[in-house]
Write an enzyme that holds these catalytic residues in place. Structure first.
Site, mmCIF file in Angstrom:
data_model
loop_
_atom_site.group_PDB
_atom_site.id
_atom_site.type_symbol
_atom_site.label_atom_id
_atom_site.label_comp_id
_atom_site.label_asym_id
_atom_site.label_seq_id
_atom_site.Cartn_x
_atom_site.Cartn_y
_atom_site.Cartn_z
ATOM 1 N N SER A 14 4.159 -2.317 -0.020
ATOM 2 C CA SER A 14 3.818 -1.703 -1.303
ATOM 3 C C SER A 14 4.442 -2.509 -2.433
ATOM 4 O O SER A 14 4.194 -3.707 -2.541
ATOM 5 C CB SER A 14 4.287 -0.247 -1.270
ATOM 6 O OG SER A 14 4.011 0.396 -2.460
ATOM 7 N N HIS A 41 -0.561 -1.576 -1.076
ATOM 8 C CA HIS A 41 -0.952 -0.712 -2.193
ATOM 9 C C HIS A 41 -1.131 -1.566 -3.426
ATOM 10 O O HIS A 41 -0.292 -2.387 -3.742
ATOM 11 C CB HIS A 41 0.144 0.318 -2.497
ATOM 12 C CG HIS A 41 0.442 1.201 -1.332
ATOM 13 N ND1 HIS A 41 1.689 1.706 -1.108
ATOM 14 C CD2 HIS A 41 -0.341 1.667 -0.336
ATOM 15 C CE1 HIS A 41 1.663 2.464 -0.019
ATOM 16 N NE2 HIS A 41 0.446 2.445 0.477
ATOM 17 N N ASP A 134 4.971 5.961 2.541
ATOM 18 C CA ASP A 134 3.790 5.677 3.342
ATOM 19 C C ASP A 134 4.189 4.749 4.494
ATOM 20 O O ASP A 134 5.038 3.871 4.335
ATOM 21 C CB ASP A 134 2.733 5.003 2.450
ATOM 22 C CG ASP A 134 1.356 5.031 3.086
ATOM 23 O OD1 ASP A 134 1.165 5.757 4.082
ATOM 24 O OD2 ASP A 134 0.463 4.333 2.574
#
Ligand SMILES: C[S@@+](CC[C@H](N)C(=O)[O-])C[C@H]1O[C@@H](n2cnc3c(N)ncnc32)[C@H](O)[C@@H]1O
Lengths: 194, 274
Positions: A14, A41, A134
């Protein structure tokens, strides 16, 4: 080192992802035996800059994952922004625009979970730098199905939350500094046809 | 054979049971997403397995209705992919302006955000009054919402930004009135829209369309079902009619690819040539 008979690698990353991936993907050898599938992401409308950049620096073929495409070694697939990336039983990709998970679409958990349904104990999951949680659930599922997990050493992560959460949620097989991961993978994964 | 393999068999049988009992055909949907959603529903019940769930589904219509909602992913937004809408304005509308009247079909319209987005653009380009718009979905619950034209207030900021990026000519605030936690879409936009139930997996052709939108629906279908649906669109389009797909969808897996030519490759706008 005991080698791992690996049929696919999934990576979740991310915040700080672009720099982290630059330290790993270009290091992988040209005959790297397993396909690499990445959820990073991104901003919903970001362009393909990262993909082109990584592709230029790597011997492997770095590309955006497309729906129904066959997953094969020699490729590094990156999830398109704003879609979840899923792995189907016939080793192809599918996409979904369903709800965000952990505020994320694409979601690392969804990739990890569906990939582990297919590759089971031949799957390696890697959790890198990131600012949310996540990937933790997905990592747990990969372990439950006999796959392996590597987590980036949080001390070397631009953002520690994601690797820390993965470590807390599962029992990683290896915790490695960012700059060691690429070399490690070259040695850890069984070569093709051997 | 392990747990995963058994579960896959159970899912296969469950989808077959749904088809035989209720007529909804999910057998040719991409399986990973379907399986996730079935297992999530299962986790919310006191049932132990997909097989038990199958039994429940056969005898409990309300339970089926819940699962049906789970199985259709209805996430949508206004002016999703603004660049696409910009291309429709630039490349498709000039052609539509040469026709005296227009028939437009939104297949898989979910809660209607896409339909109202296009309606706004049609109005701004002076095309709305000559258009008849069919908005269809196989999910009656979302169709009902679509008819109401209510959008959550917390999305307005994003939709306003999308509208502007999509080449909007007015102020987006002109198209809705805020009420409590939601916004009501300008009701006059509904005048030429017909909402109706249509299942792409099992129902037939819609005639003589000049433009078909089917965005982010094909990604849920296996190749075989994609092929059926694209064949359906080809038959429903008039000659040189336009077909607009979602930004990650293609005609590649259908036998009809050669019957279309790309108008704008990047934003997946195609034109029927034969
Ligand atoms: C992700 S939404 C896409 C909404 C909108 N077109 C967009 O792109 O924002 C997918 C829609 O397709 C509908 N759908 C799925 N299968 C269908 C079928 N067999 N026939 C008609 N609609 C279907 C679902 O109910 C859902 O509303």
């Amino acid at each position: 080192m005991r080698k791992f008979d690996c049929k696919a690698i999934v990576i979740g990353v991310s915040a700080g992802g672009m720099l982290a991936l630059r330290k790993i993907i270009p290091v992988l050898s040209a005959d790297f035996p397993a396909p690499v599938i990445i959820v990073q992401h991104m901003h919903p409308y970001s362009d393909n800059f990262m993909i082109h950049d990584l592709d230029r620096k790597s011997t492997l073929n770095v590309r955006q994952a497309e729906e129904k495409e066959n997953i094969s070694a020699g490729n590094v697939y990156i999830a398109p922004s704003n879609y979840h990336l899923l792995v189907e039983q016939d080793k192809t990709f599918s996409l979904s625009v369903c709800e965000r998970l952990n505020f994320s679409r694409p979601s690392i958990d969804i990739l990890f979970e569906t990939a582990s349904e297919v590759y089971q104990d031949k799957l390696l999951g890697i959790v890198l730098t990131g600012a949310n949680k996540d990937g933790s659930e997905g990592a747990k599922i990969i372990k439950q199905r006999g796959g392996k997990i590597i987590v980036q050493d949080p001390k070397t992560a631009e953002s520690k939350v994601m690797p820390q959460s993965a470590i807390a949620n599962t029992n990683p097989d290896h915790i490695l500094p960012l700059t060691d991961i690429g070399d490690f993978l070259n040695k850890y994964i069984n070569k093709r046809n051997k | 054979m392990g747990k995963i393999e058994n579960e896959n068999i159970e899912i296969e049988l469950l989808l077959e049971a749904i088809y035989q009992k209720y007529g909804y055909d999910f057998r040719k949907y991409s399986r990973a997403s379907i399986k996730r959603r079935i297992l999530h529903r299962l986790a919310k019940t006191d049932l132990d397995s997909v097989s038990e769930m199958q039994h429940r589904l056969l005898y409990d219509v309300e339970f089926f209705d819940k699962l049906l909602l789970d199985l259709s992913v209805n996430v949508t937004e206004m002016f999703r992919d603004p660049n696409f809408y910009l291309d429709v304005r630039k490349e498709v509308f000039p052609v539509l302006k040469t026709y005296p009247y227009l028939k437009i079909w939104h297949a898989g319209c979910a809660t209607g955000e896409e339909v109202y987005s296009l309606a706004i653009m049609l109005r701004e380009e002076g095309l709305y009054d000559r258009a008849l718009i069919y908005a269809t979905d196989f999910n009656e619950v979302v169709l009902k919402k679509a008819k109401q034209g209510i959008i959550p207030l917390n999305e307005i900021q994003k939709y306003t930004a999308n509208y502007q990026k999509a080449g909007g000519k007015e102020s987006f605030a002109d198209y809705y009135t805020a009420k409590y936690n939601s916004a009501l879409i300008d009701q006059s936009l509904k005048k030429n829209i017909v909402f109706s139930d249509h299942n792409l997996a099992t129902d037939g052709v819609f005639g003589e369309m000049n433009l078909i939108f089917c965005r982010n629906v094909l990604i849920y279908f296996k190749k075989e079902l994609q092929n059926r649906v694209i064949g359906l669109f080809r038959e429903s389009l008039c000659n040189l009619g336009f077909l607009c797909l979602g930004s990650k969808e293609s005609l590649m897996f259908s036998e009809y690819e050669k019957n279309f030519e790309p108008t704008v490759k990047e934003t997946k706008i195609f034109r029927k040539i034969s």
